[in-house]
Design a protein around this motif. Structure first.
Motif, PDB file in Angstrom:
ATOM      1  N   THR A 185      56.819 -13.885  83.880  1.00 48.11           N
ATOM      2  CA  THR A 185      57.105 -14.539  82.602  1.00 48.11           C
ATOM      3  C   THR A 185      56.746 -13.649  81.419  1.00 48.11           C
ATOM      4  N   THR A 186      55.749 -12.780  81.585  1.00 47.00           N
ATOM      5  CA  THR A 186      55.379 -11.802  80.565  1.00 47.00           C
ATOM      6  C   THR A 186      55.243 -10.442  81.229  1.00 47.00           C
ATOM      7  N   PHE A 187      55.821  -9.432  80.593  1.00 45.86           N
ATOM      8  CA  PHE A 187      55.848  -8.103  81.194  1.00 45.86           C
ATOM      9  C   PHE A 187      55.772  -7.059  80.089  1.00 45.86           C
ATOM     10  N   ALA A 188      54.829  -6.137  80.194  1.00 46.78           N
ATOM     11  CA  ALA A 188      54.679  -5.084  79.187  1.00 46.78           C
ATOM     12  C   ALA A 188      54.873  -3.713  79.811  1.00 46.78           C
ATOM     13  N   ILE A 189      55.609  -2.873  79.106  1.00 44.22           N
ATOM     14  CA  ILE A 189      55.722  -1.467  79.469  1.00 44.22           C
ATOM     15  C   ILE A 189      54.871  -0.711  78.459  1.00 44.22           C
ATOM     16  N   THR A 190      53.936   0.082  78.958  1.00 42.90           N
ATOM     17  CA  THR A 190      52.891   0.643  78.089  1.00 42.90           C
ATOM     18  C   THR A 190      52.718   2.137  78.336  1.00 42.90           C
ATOM     19  N   GLU A 191      53.698   2.924  77.899  1.00 41.84           N
ATOM     20  CA  GLU A 191      53.611   4.362  78.121  1.00 41.84           C
ATOM     21  C   GLU A 191      52.453   4.985  77.344  1.00 41.84           C
ATOM     22  N   HIS A 192      51.957   6.108  77.847  1.00 41.46           N
ATOM     23  CA  HIS A 192      50.853   6.809  77.200  1.00 41.46           C
ATOM     24  C   HIS A 192      51.310   7.407  75.868  1.00 41.46           C
ATOM     25  N   LEU A 193      50.559   7.118  74.827  1.00 46.46           N
ATOM     26  CA  LEU A 193      50.831   7.666  73.507  1.00 46.46           C
ATOM     27  C   LEU A 193      50.825   9.187  73.552  1.00 46.46           C
ATOM     28  N   VAL A 194      51.625   9.782  72.685  1.00 47.48           N
ATOM     29  CA  VAL A 194      51.695  11.238  72.579  1.00 47.48           C
ATOM     30  C   VAL A 194      50.291  11.836  72.461  1.00 47.48           C
ATOM     31  N   LEU A 195      50.056  12.884  73.229  1.00 50.51           N
ATOM     32  CA  LEU A 195      48.803  13.648  73.159  1.00 50.51           C
ATOM     33  C   LEU A 195      49.057  14.960  72.417  1.00 50.51           C
ATOM     34  N   PRO A 196      48.032  15.569  71.834  1.00 50.12           N
ATOM     35  CA  PRO A 196      48.219  16.859  71.179  1.00 50.12           C
ATOM     36  C   PRO A 196      48.784  17.893  72.153  1.00 50.12           C
ATOM     37  N   ALA A 197      49.573  18.802  71.630  1.00 54.00           N
ATOM     38  CA  ALA A 197      50.237  19.800  72.474  1.00 54.00           C
ATOM     39  C   ALA A 197      49.251  20.660  73.243  1.00 54.00           C
ATOM     40  N   ASN A 198      48.071  20.895  72.691  1.00 53.78           N
ATOM     41  CA  ASN A 198      47.109  21.737  73.403  1.00 53.78           C
ATOM     42  C   ASN A 198      46.493  21.021  74.603  1.00 53.78           C
ATOM     43  N   ILE A 199      46.626  19.693  74.658  1.00 52.94           N
ATOM     44  CA  ILE A 199      46.103  18.928  75.791  1.00 52.94           C
ATOM     45  C   ILE A 199      47.180  18.677  76.833  1.00 52.94           C
ATOM     46  N   ASP A 200      48.380  18.316  76.380  1.00 53.08           N
ATOM     47  CA  ASP A 200      49.457  17.971  77.323  1.00 53.08           C
ATOM     48  C   ASP A 200      50.787  18.547  76.837  1.00 53.08           C
ATOM     49  N   PRO A 201      50.945  19.857  76.890  1.00 51.00           N
ATOM     50  CA  PRO A 201      52.144  20.494  76.328  1.00 51.00           C
ATOM     51  C   PRO A 201      53.446  20.121  77.016  1.00 51.00           C
ATOM     52  N   GLU A 202      53.387  19.792  78.306  1.00 53.33           N
ATOM     53  CA  GLU A 202      54.609  19.508  79.067  1.00 53.33           C
ATOM     54  C   GLU A 202      54.868  18.010  79.231  1.00 53.33           C
ATOM     55  N   GLY A 203      54.008  17.169  78.687  1.00 54.28           N
ATOM     56  CA  GLY A 203      54.207  15.729  78.841  1.00 54.28           C
ATOM     57  C   GLY A 203      53.962  15.251  80.254  1.00 54.28           C
ATOM     58  N   GLU A 204      52.968  15.824  80.920  1.00 52.29           N
ATOM     59  CA  GLU A 204      52.646  15.404  82.285  1.00 52.29           C
ATOM     60  C   GLU A 204      51.884  14.089  82.313  1.00 52.29           C
ATOM     61  N   TYR A 205      51.226  13.766  81.208  1.00 55.49           N
ATOM     62  CA  TYR A 205      50.375  12.575  81.167  1.00 55.49           C
ATOM     63  C   TYR A 205      50.698  11.638  80.011  1.00 55.49           C
ATOM     64  N   SER A 206      51.716  11.974  79.230  1.00 54.00           N
ATOM     65  CA  SER A 206      51.999  11.169  78.044  1.00 54.00           C
ATOM     66  C   SER A 206      53.432  11.385  77.585  1.00 54.00           C
ATOM     67  N   LEU A 207      53.848  10.531  76.657  1.00 58.87           N
ATOM     68  CA  LEU A 207      55.136  10.728  76.012  1.00 58.87           C
ATOM     69  C   LEU A 207      55.143  12.047  75.250  1.00 58.87           C
ATOM     70  N   LEU A 208      56.270  12.739  75.282  1.00 63.75           N
ATOM     71  CA  LEU A 208      56.472  13.875  74.407  1.00 63.75           C
ATOM     72  C   LEU A 208      57.039  13.366  73.081  1.00 63.75           C
ATOM     73  N   PRO A 209      56.786  14.049  71.988  1.00 65.07           N
ATOM     74  CA  PRO A 209      57.275  13.561  70.694  1.00 65.07           C
ATOM     75  C   PRO A 209      58.759  13.231  70.672  1.00 65.07           C
ATOM     76  N   ASP A 210      59.576  14.047  71.346  1.00 64.75           N
ATOM     77  CA  ASP A 210      61.013  13.800  71.303  1.00 64.75           C
ATOM     78  C   ASP A 210      61.465  12.698  72.261  1.00 64.75           C
ATOM     79  N   GLN A 211      60.530  12.099  72.993  1.00 67.92           N
ATOM     80  CA  GLN A 211      60.864  10.985  73.887  1.00 67.92           C
ATOM     81  C   GLN A 211      60.543   9.620  73.273  1.00 67.92           C
ATOM     82  N   VAL A 212      59.758   9.619  72.222  1.00 67.36           N
ATOM     83  CA  VAL A 212      59.237   8.358  71.693  1.00 67.36           C
ATOM     84  C   VAL A 212      60.347   7.402  71.286  1.00 67.36           C
ATOM     85  N   TYR A 213      61.297   7.875  70.491  1.00 66.39           N
ATOM     86  CA  TYR A 213      62.365   6.997  70.002  1.00 66.39           C
ATOM     87  C   TYR A 213      63.210   6.476  71.158  1.00 66.39           C
ATOM     88  N   LEU A 214      63.542   7.347  72.103  1.00 65.04           N
ATOM     89  CA  LEU A 214      64.360   6.934  73.248  1.00 65.04           C
ATOM     90  C   LEU A 214      63.633   5.871  74.069  1.00 65.04           C
TER      91      LEU A 214
END
Length: 294
Positions: free
Chosen positions: A37-66
């Motif tokens: 009845t209730t369902f949330a999709i909760t992707e990981h917020l963008v991380l700084p590039a020096n921590i996750d440059p390839e988006g292995e653990y979070s959204l990449l900036p260019d993926q957020v809108y999509l």
């Protein structure tokens, strides 16, 4: 008990997490199939590039809108299901400004009393996945919940890790970030490193902070499938939250469609054993509703 309870899940991920599977439409299809009845999709917020440059653990900036647009499309096409567009924020020492910017809360100037701008997200989860801000290592970032960095546990005492983790957790809860839910509250135990000391003073601090800030905590079944093989949070911490009047919801932390709402009944049973008699569920309108445990 539980045979006719509503199914809900407020913590799930997709391919956009960088380490999950399926698109939003795939996880929503599974939620519909299961009758949630209730369902949330909760992707990981963008991380700084020096921590996750390839988006292995979070959204990449260019993926957020999509990502946002795909979830909104599912909301429009599945009106029978309350789908929440959510995000999981990985709290780090000194990162509050960056987090507020990524959430779209650009009006939240910490130097003024101006009201915050609205965020595009309907649900904001808070979590701590790494030790940051350690004395003597100001730029350090140690993810304590991954096998690839497990040697960090040999370099630090259990008490030190847990006390530093709880400090970060409290900083997050007391921050200007408008967290709705704090996810997997005792995550450092994931790889089997539960406290080897009486941690009740830490559990009390967490319970008091959550109550004071009116956040929800989650009872997550993901820990059952980690080396610790235990629900998050442990029974003592869950009971401390209950005694403090902190509302609790259920979550799977699913990273694939087939894991949505996994072992929901076990989460509810753990809540009941801790003293809870209702599951608190956030809604797409920003309110909360309750489901009686029966």
């Amino acid at each position: 008990m539980l045979s006719d309870m509503e199914l809900t899940d407020t913590h799930t991920h997709t391919m956009y997490s960088g380490h999950g599977e399926g698109e939003p439409k795939d996880t929503v299809a599974e939620a519909v199939r299961l009758g949630l009845t209730t369902f949330a999709i909760t992707e990981h917020l963008v991380l700084p590039a020096n921590i996750d440059p390839e988006g292995e653990y979070s959204l990449l900036p260019d993926q957020v809108y999509l990502y946002q647009q795909q979830v909104r499309q599912e909301q429009e096409e599945n009106l029978q299901l309350d789908i929440l567009l959510g995000v999981e924020v990985d709290w780090r020492d000194g990162a509050e400004g960056f987090i507020l910017e990524q959430l779209g809360l650009v009006g939240n100037d910490l130097q003024t009393t101006a009201p915050p701008a609205p965020t595009p997200y309907q649900l904001i989860l808070g979590s701590v996945h790494a030790l940051t801000g350690e004395s003597g290592i100001p730029d350090g970032f140690w993810p304590f919940d991954t096998e690839t960095t497990i040697e960090g546990w040999q370099e630090r005492s259990l008490r030190y890790v847990w006390e530093h983790y709880v400090k970060l957790w409290l900083d997050a809860v007391n921050s200007n970030v408008p967290f709705d839910i704090m996810a997997h509250p005792d995550l450092p135990k994931k790889l089997g490193f539960a406290p080897d000391f009486d941690a009740s003073y830490l559990w009390q601090q967490m319970a008091e902070a959550a109550a004071a800030n009116s956040v929800i905590i989650e009872c997550s079944t993901a820990g059952l499938y980690a080396p610790i093989e235990e629900i998050y949070p442990n029974p003592d911490l869950l009971s401390a939250f209950c005694r403090a009047g902190v509302p609790c919801t259920t979550a799977s932390d699913a990273h694939a469609p087939g894991l949505v709402a996994r072992d929901h009944d076990k989460a509810v049973e753990a809540m009941y054993a801790a003293g809870y008699r209702v599951v608190t569920v956030p809604t797409g309108t920003g309110d909360r509703r309750q489901i009686e445990i029966r």
